[in-house]
Scaffold this active site. Sequence first.
Site, short mmCIF file in Angstrom:
data_model
loop_
_atom_site.label_atom_id
_atom_site.label_comp_id
_atom_site.label_asym_id
_atom_site.label_seq_id
_atom_site.Cartn_x
_atom_site.Cartn_y
_atom_site.Cartn_z
N TYR A 1 16.74 -13.59 -14.34
CA TYR A 1 18.10 -13.70 -13.81
C TYR A 1 19.07 -13.58 -14.98
O TYR A 1 18.88 -14.27 -16.01
CB TYR A 1 18.31 -15.04 -13.09
CG TYR A 1 17.68 -15.08 -11.71
CD1 TYR A 1 17.85 -14.00 -10.83
CD2 TYR A 1 16.93 -16.17 -11.29
CE1 TYR A 1 17.26 -14.03 -9.57
CE2 TYR A 1 16.34 -16.19 -10.03
CZ TYR A 1 16.52 -15.11 -9.18
OH TYR A 1 15.94 -15.13 -7.94
N TYR B 1 3.88 1.42 -1.17
CA TYR B 1 4.51 1.49 -2.50
C TYR B 1 3.53 2.14 -3.48
O TYR B 1 3.87 3.06 -4.23
CB TYR B 1 4.89 0.08 -2.97
CG TYR B 1 5.48 0.05 -4.37
CD1 TYR B 1 6.86 0.13 -4.57
CD2 TYR B 1 4.65 -0.02 -5.49
CE1 TYR B 1 7.40 0.12 -5.85
CE2 TYR B 1 5.18 -0.02 -6.78
CZ TYR B 1 6.56 0.05 -6.95
OH TYR B 1 7.09 0.04 -8.22
N CYS C 1 -12.07 -53.17 -29.61
CA CYS C 1 -13.52 -53.21 -29.82
C CYS C 1 -13.79 -53.77 -31.20
O CYS C 1 -13.16 -53.38 -32.18
CB CYS C 1 -14.07 -51.79 -29.69
SG CYS C 1 -15.66 -51.56 -30.50
N LYS D 1 19.81 -23.85 -13.88
CA LYS D 1 19.31 -23.69 -15.25
C LYS D 1 17.83 -23.37 -15.14
O LYS D 1 17.00 -24.25 -14.94
CB LYS D 1 19.54 -24.97 -16.06
CG LYS D 1 19.24 -24.80 -17.53
CD LYS D 1 19.75 -25.98 -18.32
CE LYS D 1 19.56 -25.80 -19.81
NZ LYS D 1 18.17 -25.56 -20.21
N LYS E 1 21.46 -31.80 -16.72
CA LYS E 1 20.00 -31.88 -16.63
C LYS E 1 19.60 -32.80 -15.47
O LYS E 1 20.16 -33.88 -15.31
CB LYS E 1 19.43 -32.43 -17.93
CG LYS E 1 19.69 -31.52 -19.13
CD LYS E 1 18.67 -30.44 -19.25
CE LYS E 1 17.49 -30.95 -20.04
NZ LYS E 1 16.56 -29.85 -20.36
N CYS F 1 -19.64 -48.44 -27.54
CA CYS F 1 -20.75 -48.94 -28.36
C CYS F 1 -21.31 -50.27 -27.84
O CYS F 1 -22.29 -50.77 -28.38
CB CYS F 1 -20.30 -49.09 -29.81
SG CYS F 1 -19.09 -50.40 -30.04
N CYS G 1 -17.21 -53.06 -25.31
CA CYS G 1 -16.70 -51.72 -25.61
C CYS G 1 -17.47 -50.69 -24.77
O CYS G 1 -18.70 -50.67 -24.78
CB CYS G 1 -16.88 -51.42 -27.10
SG CYS G 1 -16.49 -49.70 -27.48
N SER H 1 23.46 -22.05 -27.59
CA SER H 1 22.69 -22.95 -26.72
C SER H 1 23.70 -23.83 -25.97
O SER H 1 24.90 -23.58 -26.04
CB SER H 1 21.71 -23.65 -27.65
OG SER H 1 21.59 -24.94 -27.36
N ALA I 1 0.84 -1.21 0.00
CA ALA I 1 0.00 0.00 0.00
C ALA I 1 0.88 1.26 0.00
O ALA I 1 0.59 2.23 -0.71
CB ALA I 1 -0.91 -0.01 1.22
N CYS J 1 -18.98 -48.32 -34.03
CA CYS J 1 -18.55 -47.70 -32.78
C CYS J 1 -18.30 -46.21 -32.97
O CYS J 1 -17.47 -45.80 -33.78
CB CYS J 1 -17.28 -48.41 -32.29
SG CYS J 1 -16.61 -47.65 -30.80
N ASP K 1 14.11 -22.45 -15.96
CA ASP K 1 13.26 -22.87 -17.06
C ASP K 1 12.37 -21.71 -17.48
O ASP K 1 11.27 -21.51 -16.95
CB ASP K 1 12.40 -24.05 -16.57
CG ASP K 1 11.94 -24.89 -17.72
OD1 ASP K 1 12.36 -24.63 -18.86
OD2 ASP K 1 11.14 -25.82 -17.48
N GLU L 1 25.48 -22.43 -11.94
CA GLU L 1 24.22 -21.66 -11.84
C GLU L 1 23.03 -22.59 -12.04
O GLU L 1 23.15 -23.57 -12.75
CB GLU L 1 24.18 -20.60 -12.96
CG GLU L 1 25.36 -19.68 -12.97
CD GLU L 1 25.66 -19.14 -14.38
OE1 GLU L 1 24.72 -19.00 -15.18
OE2 GLU L 1 26.83 -18.87 -14.65
S1 IVH Z 1 24.12 -19.93 -20.56
C1 IVH Z 1 26.65 -19.75 -24.00
N1 IVH Z 1 23.06 -20.02 -18.17
O1 IVH Z 1 19.35 -22.72 -21.24
C2 IVH Z 1 25.72 -20.15 -22.96
N2 IVH Z 1 21.69 -20.61 -20.01
O2 IVH Z 1 20.05 -24.83 -23.19
C3 IVH Z 1 24.32 -19.77 -23.21
N3 IVH Z 1 19.40 -21.17 -19.43
O3 IVH Z 1 19.15 -20.82 -24.20
C4 IVH Z 1 23.40 -20.05 -22.15
N4 IVH Z 1 19.58 -20.84 -17.26
O4 IVH Z 1 17.71 -20.14 -22.21
C5 IVH Z 1 22.86 -20.21 -19.48
N5 IVH Z 1 22.24 -20.02 -16.01
C6 IVH Z 1 22.05 -20.20 -17.30
C7 IVH Z 1 20.80 -20.59 -17.82
C8 IVH Z 1 20.67 -20.80 -19.19
C9 IVH Z 1 18.77 -21.17 -18.26
C10 IVH Z 1 18.78 -21.54 -20.72
C11 IVH Z 1 18.98 -20.51 -21.80
C12 IVH Z 1 19.65 -21.21 -22.95
C13 IVH Z 1 19.34 -22.64 -22.65
C14 IVH Z 1 20.42 -23.51 -23.24
#
Ligand code: IVH
Length: 679
Positions: free
Chosen positions: A225, A38, A427, A117, A316, A413, A410, A83, A36, A433, A119, A115
């Site tokens: 992030y 804010y 069936c 990963k 992963k 039918c 079935c 990627s 509030a 059917c 989603d 770090e």
């Molecule tokens: S680094 C050169 N760091 O994962 C490195 N990616 O599978 C480029 N992602 O397209 C990515 N958390 O969308 C990096 N801490 C993180 C991440 C991260 C999520 C995603 C990102 C990237 C995909 C690759």
Amino acid sequence: MIASPEILDEVAGLRLELERHNRLYHTLDNPEITDADYDALLARLVMLEDTYDLHSPTSPSSRVGAEPLPGFTQITHEIPMLSLDKVFDGDDLRAFEGRILKRVEIDGEITYSCEPKVDGVAVSLLYENGVLIRAATRGDGTVGEDITHNVRTIRSIPLKLSGRGFPSLLEVRGEIFLGKRGFAHLNEQARLDQSKVFVNPRNTAAGTLRQLDSRRAAKVPLQMYCYSVGLHEGGKLPDSLDGVFISLAEWGLPTNPQRQVVKSIDRCIAYCDELLSIRNALEYEIDGAVIKVDSFNLQSAIGTNARTPRWAMAYKFPAEEKSTRLIDVEFQVGRTGTITPVARLEPVFVGGVTVSNTTLHNMDEVARLGIRIGDEVVIRRAGDVIPKVVRGVPGSVNPNPRPIVAPSHCPVCGSSVEKEGDVLIRCNGGLVCGAQRKESIRHFASRNALDIDGLGERIIEQLVEAELVRDVADLFGLEASTLMNLERMGAKSAEKLVAAIADSRRTTLPKFLYALGIREVGEATALQLANHFGDLSVLQEATIESLIDVPDVGPIVAEHVVSFFANTANIALLARLQECGITWPKISVASGESRPLIGQTIVLTGTLEKLSRNEAKARLVALGAKVAGSVSKSTSIVYAGPGAGSKLAKATELGIEVDDETALLGLLQSLESSLKSID
Ligand code: IVH
């Protein structure tokens, strides 16, 4: 009205104060004032800006969104957004370090940045002299979309950098995501409004960023992030990722509090284990960890592959598992009459989606699981995979257990059912059917079959229930005046649907064969059959022996094809379909010598820019090649376009030849033109 120096001071102070509270609330999770208070500060700022005409694109008041844009602009990333390769266990992570050590000589241990990963959606933010001037999606890594209008509504992303020492041009990359609480809140709201609920946080974040109307985006509490820096000019950056993260945080950019710098690959593995153990407690979805070499000098020495850096790796996590209650089991009837048990579950959020039902496949699987209705069961879901019941929870209490019993008739039918092999029940109703009729019509009209635009599940359901359509040939007799009587069908849509049905009559033989829904005849087999036999009348007469000669056709498929054409009801249906005017271009059957790619197995991966994938596939198959979906030792060559990932990596690993789309086009054109000259 002209603002006095006092008013200008107050506005500047309010802007700084509000951005500070944004950061405390959204990045540091440590608010100092109530919502509030804010809102009161923001209201005062908006009032002063309106009264004295002091609007500014970097003011916190501009985060509420603006008029919708007419469309999205494409942005080319000067430095491609790469990627990541992925591993699933500690040994593979050690192997990743092993490959690095083969390339560069290093004394002692490597320092890594670890770090989560996250989603979400990968984005790039561009700051000029500290002001956010552009935000873009990753897109295919080279070209993304301009999403500045939506990103400006994200409160943890500074519109203006704070502190000092930032480069005059700075591109920051990271992941925009929706937290678990934000997601739950949106869905509560959606339920109250009786609007569509959101499937998972990642799709919701992606959908929000693709809104043209940023006022809508402003209602979704997205977060970000940062995980790297791209383009940078006019200023120096630290020489390690850790140093960069510290600077980014000083400039007010959100960095992940769960990141850690560690000094050996064993500690990276320990980090991954630790992160996995707190995964469910985190406020956002993660699908693993990312391990990166910390030093930029070392990163450059190690280098990158076409699409992925050699100095970073995604670790992963295994599929997520949750337990829930099995409320009931229903039996669903498919297109060919197969009866499948489907578990109805108490809704559970697992692997990023809410699961309330899932297939149990067959009665053998039910027996193997040893579960009863009312039991508590464990559901597993990884990435985009279909959720699975993996086991019952041992020792869980079930006050009213009921056995799962296969139906003797079935469920749709009432026809008798027969057992096929050890596990399938089917069936015997055929087109009597309703379920099989609906499914066969849905298949016939589907995109890769006759592609009848607008003939969705709801309409098929009504057409079959009202007995307006008994089989697929009846579709071609439908009139707009009849269709108009269906629920939610106006005159215009009815006419459009009649036109779409008429248009679908011009098709190709492979699509038509696929549309017929002959058992085990998928798209690829339909294509092979069409190219081999050239016409329906020839295929109709084919024997098991001649069918087995077709690439990819084994005795079971051959048996299904022969029995389909031996059925008089099917022959009558084919005749009616042809009377309705279904036609396709003639296929000239290639002889052995005009199929120069016989024996070659080709894999296509990544984006093809000049050819559609289906066209490329059809032309290769017509020349005798087998087009496979995965790379193995027997692959002859891989044609890779932009965005190619694991298949390209596998080909490189196995030493299989790789070429690009231009080479593929060259091959097709030269072989096709040499065949024309033989003709
Ligand atoms: S680094 C050169 N760091 O994962 C490195 N990616 O599978 C480029 N992602 O397209 C990515 N958390 O969308 C990096 N801490 C993180 C991440 C991260 C999520 C995603 C990102 C990237 C995909 C690759």
